[in-house]
Design a protein around this motif. Structure first.
Motif, short mmCIF file in Angstrom:
data_model
loop_
_atom_site.label_atom_id
_atom_site.label_comp_id
_atom_site.label_asym_id
_atom_site.label_seq_id
_atom_site.Cartn_x
_atom_site.Cartn_y
_atom_site.Cartn_z
N ALA A 24 9.86 -10.43 2.41
CA ALA A 24 10.12 -9.68 3.65
C ALA A 24 10.50 -8.23 3.39
CB ALA A 24 11.22 -10.37 4.44
N ASN A 25 10.57 -7.85 2.09
CA ASN A 25 10.96 -6.50 1.69
C ASN A 25 12.34 -6.13 2.21
OD1 ASN A 25 10.48 -4.19 0.19
ND2 ASN A 25 9.62 -3.07 1.93
N ASN A 26 13.26 -7.09 2.09
CA ASN A 26 14.63 -6.87 2.55
C ASN A 26 15.29 -5.76 1.73
OD1 ASN A 26 17.54 -7.21 2.89
ND2 ASN A 26 17.05 -9.14 3.90
N PRO A 27 15.84 -4.73 2.39
CA PRO A 27 16.43 -3.59 1.66
C PRO A 27 17.68 -3.96 0.86
CG PRO A 27 16.87 -3.42 4.03
CD PRO A 27 15.89 -4.53 3.86
N ARG A 28 18.25 -5.13 1.12
CA ARG A 28 19.46 -5.52 0.37
C ARG A 28 19.14 -5.96 -1.06
NH1 ARG A 28 22.70 -9.32 4.77
NH2 ARG A 28 22.84 -7.80 6.46
N ILE A 29 17.88 -6.26 -1.31
CA ILE A 29 17.48 -6.72 -2.64
C ILE A 29 17.14 -5.51 -3.52
CG2 ILE A 29 15.91 -8.20 -3.94
CD1 ILE A 29 17.68 -9.70 -1.97
N SER A 30 17.71 -5.47 -4.74
CA SER A 30 17.49 -4.33 -5.63
C SER A 30 16.03 -4.27 -6.08
CB SER A 30 18.39 -4.44 -6.86
OG SER A 30 17.97 -5.51 -7.68
N GLU A 31 15.58 -3.07 -6.46
CA GLU A 31 14.20 -2.89 -6.92
C GLU A 31 13.95 -3.69 -8.20
OE1 GLU A 31 11.52 -1.47 -5.57
OE2 GLU A 31 12.79 -1.25 -3.79
N LYS A 32 14.98 -3.78 -9.03
CA LYS A 32 14.84 -4.53 -10.27
C LYS A 32 14.54 -6.00 -9.98
CE LYS A 32 17.34 -5.68 -14.53
NZ LYS A 32 18.62 -5.52 -15.28
N THR A 33 15.27 -6.58 -9.03
CA THR A 33 15.05 -7.98 -8.66
C THR A 33 13.70 -8.15 -7.98
OG1 THR A 33 17.43 -8.35 -8.40
CG2 THR A 33 15.95 -9.93 -7.32
N LYS A 34 13.36 -7.20 -7.10
CA LYS A 34 12.05 -7.27 -6.42
C LYS A 34 10.92 -7.28 -7.44
CE LYS A 34 13.31 -5.11 -2.01
NZ LYS A 34 13.16 -3.92 -1.14
N ASN A 35 11.01 -6.40 -8.44
CA ASN A 35 9.95 -6.32 -9.44
C ASN A 35 9.84 -7.63 -10.23
OD1 ASN A 35 9.22 -3.71 -8.76
ND2 ASN A 35 10.63 -2.77 -10.22
N ARG A 36 11.00 -8.23 -10.57
CA ARG A 36 10.98 -9.48 -11.32
C ARG A 36 10.34 -10.60 -10.51
NH1 ARG A 36 16.05 -9.82 -12.42
NH2 ARG A 36 16.76 -11.72 -11.40
N VAL A 37 10.68 -10.65 -9.23
CA VAL A 37 10.12 -11.69 -8.36
C VAL A 37 8.62 -11.48 -8.15
CG1 VAL A 37 10.11 -12.59 -5.99
CG2 VAL A 37 12.28 -12.17 -7.16
N ARG A 38 8.23 -10.21 -7.96
CA ARG A 38 6.80 -9.93 -7.77
C ARG A 38 5.98 -10.25 -9.01
NH1 ARG A 38 8.55 -4.44 -4.67
NH2 ARG A 38 8.71 -5.34 -2.55
N GLU A 39 6.56 -10.00 -10.17
CA GLU A 39 5.87 -10.35 -11.42
C GLU A 39 5.69 -11.86 -11.52
OE1 GLU A 39 8.16 -8.64 -14.54
OE2 GLU A 39 7.59 -6.56 -14.07
N ALA A 40 6.72 -12.60 -11.10
CA ALA A 40 6.64 -14.06 -11.12
C ALA A 40 5.57 -14.56 -10.15
CB ALA A 40 8.00 -14.68 -10.78
N MET A 41 5.51 -13.93 -8.97
CA MET A 41 4.50 -14.30 -7.97
C MET A 41 3.09 -14.06 -8.51
SD MET A 41 6.44 -12.72 -4.61
CE MET A 41 4.99 -12.76 -3.57
N GLU A 42 2.92 -12.92 -9.18
CA GLU A 42 1.61 -12.59 -9.73
C GLU A 42 1.23 -13.53 -10.85
OE1 GLU A 42 -0.75 -8.76 -11.68
OE2 GLU A 42 1.28 -8.51 -10.88
N SER A 43 2.22 -13.84 -11.69
CA SER A 43 1.97 -14.72 -12.83
C SER A 43 1.55 -16.13 -12.37
CB SER A 43 3.23 -14.82 -13.69
OG SER A 43 3.10 -15.78 -14.71
N LEU A 44 2.16 -16.60 -11.29
CA LEU A 44 1.88 -17.95 -10.79
C LEU A 44 0.73 -17.99 -9.78
CD1 LEU A 44 5.56 -19.17 -10.26
CD2 LEU A 44 3.97 -19.94 -12.04
N GLY A 45 0.30 -16.81 -9.34
CA GLY A 45 -0.76 -16.77 -8.35
C GLY A 45 -0.29 -17.15 -6.97
N TYR A 46 0.97 -16.81 -6.67
CA TYR A 46 1.54 -17.15 -5.36
C TYR A 46 1.18 -16.06 -4.35
CZ TYR A 46 4.91 -18.14 -1.69
OH TYR A 46 5.50 -18.42 -0.48
N HIS A 47 0.66 -16.48 -3.19
CA HIS A 47 0.24 -15.53 -2.16
C HIS A 47 0.90 -15.88 -0.83
CE1 HIS A 47 -2.76 -13.94 -4.90
NE2 HIS A 47 -3.18 -15.19 -5.12
N PRO A 48 1.93 -15.14 -0.43
CA PRO A 48 2.58 -15.42 0.86
C PRO A 48 1.67 -15.07 2.03
CG PRO A 48 3.46 -13.41 -0.10
CD PRO A 48 2.56 -14.02 -1.15
#
Length: 339
Positions: A24-48
């Motif tokens: 949801a691109n919540n502004p409360r989440i740090s960019e570092k955490t967002k990047n880690r989660v997005r990398e995990a999504m890409e690695s697993l092929g997860y598409h919201p």
């Protein structure tokens, strides 16, 4: 097997709710955490599913229902089909569909709600229960997503739209009824005290005893979770006390049916040996032997008003929270006897 938010969370070493907030691109989440989660999504092929978010002004014309986590027992209790009938009646009037979320645990239910929101599947949510420290309610508040509750929230009562009976008064009313029949030793099967309705009815029970100058006795309180196999052990303990109760209040009709059978097997007679009063007034209540005295909480209208309140919130964003009290009434049949 498709990849889930839970899989992403495990790989990124964060909570599933954090993954939902990153989506949801919540502004409360740090960019570092967002990047880690997005990398995990890409690695697993997860598409919201971003479809609903890209059509921000388009309604799904659907509302979500959140059931208690013990979903395997939900539809064994006639309360839920009846409350859903009330919800669906109002939803149908407004051309809304119903989307049901279930889970075997609180965490599974929360994850289901997160997917429902971030997948853009519903415009609002109805929670069909109220418990202490409910994570789903907190999540919906944080997301500022429209929701209503059947039951009184434990916290922030005036800030959350909810529909309920006056359960303190209902608990007092059934206790007063038995006191007026001459009973002073009144036991209470109160259900789980994680449930706000059970807490409130117990408060009413205690208030009625206090007003009548009858001492409250903890040994007369039975917890629902102890009543396995009809509660033979606990009912036996109760009836073996030096001063056994002459009346019993039970948290709902479904449990009352089981307890009435147990009492009969033990050789006691209702209402001759033990008066019994319950809650809900299910259809079967008048066909028990003897017919059950119970409180009609108007289950249908609890659901109907919860849907009405939610649809008003959806149509009028920013509307103040609303609280609706559905009247209850005691239906006197034949399980209460004067002593």
């Amino acid at each position: 097997m498709s990849v889930t938010i839970k899989d992403v969370a495990k790989l990124a070493k964060v909570a599933p709710s954090t993954v939902s907030r990153v989506i949801a691109n919540n502004p409360r989440i740090s960019e570092k955490t967002k990047n880690r989660v997005r990398e995990a999504m890409e690695s697993l092929g997860y598409h919201p599913n971003y479809n609903a978010r890209s059509l921000a002004n388009r309604s799904t014309q659907s509302i979500g229902l959140v059931m208690p986590s013990s979903v395997d027992k939900v539809f064994q209790n006639p309360f839920f089909p009846e409350v859903i009938r009330g919800i669906s009646t109002k939803a149908h009037e407004e051309d809304f569909a119903i989307y049901m979320s279930t889970g075997q645990s609180e965490q599974e239910s929360l994850e289901g709600v997160e997917r429902m929101l971030h997948g853009g599947r519903v415009d609002g949510v109805i929670i069909l229960y109220s418990s202490i420290d409910d994570k789903i309610m907190s999540f919906l508040q944080e997301e500022k997503f429209p929701f209503s509750v059947i039951g009184k929230p434990y916290n922030n009562v005036n800030q959350i739209t909810h529909v309920d009976n006056d359960n303190v008064q209902a608990g007092k009313d059934v206790t007063d009824y038995l006191i007026q029949l001459g009973h002073k030793r009144i036991a209470y099967v109160c259900g789980s005290l994680d449930s706000v309705v059970s807490m409130d009815r117990k408060l009413g029970y205690k208030k009625a005893l206090q007003d009548a100058n009858i001492s409250y006795q903890e040994e007369y309180i039975l917890k629902e979770e102890l009543l396995n196999d009809g509660g033979i052990k606990e009912i036996s303990r109760l009836m073996s006390l030096q001063s056994p109760p002459t009346a019993l209040i039970v948290k709902d009709d479904l449990l009352s049916f089981s307890i009435m059978g147990t009492i009969d097997k033990m050789g006691y007679s209702i209402p001759k040996d033990l008066s019994l009063v319950s809650f809900n007034n299910l259809m079967l209540s008048e066909f028990t032997r003897p017919p059950l005295t119970t409180v009609d909480i108007d289950i249908f209208n609890l659901g109907y008003h919860a849907a009405d309140c939610l649809l008003n919130l959806i149509k009028n964003p920013g509307q103040e929270a609303k609280q609706v009290i559905v009247p209850h009434r005691l239906v006197e049949r034949q399980t209460g006897q004067r002593i």
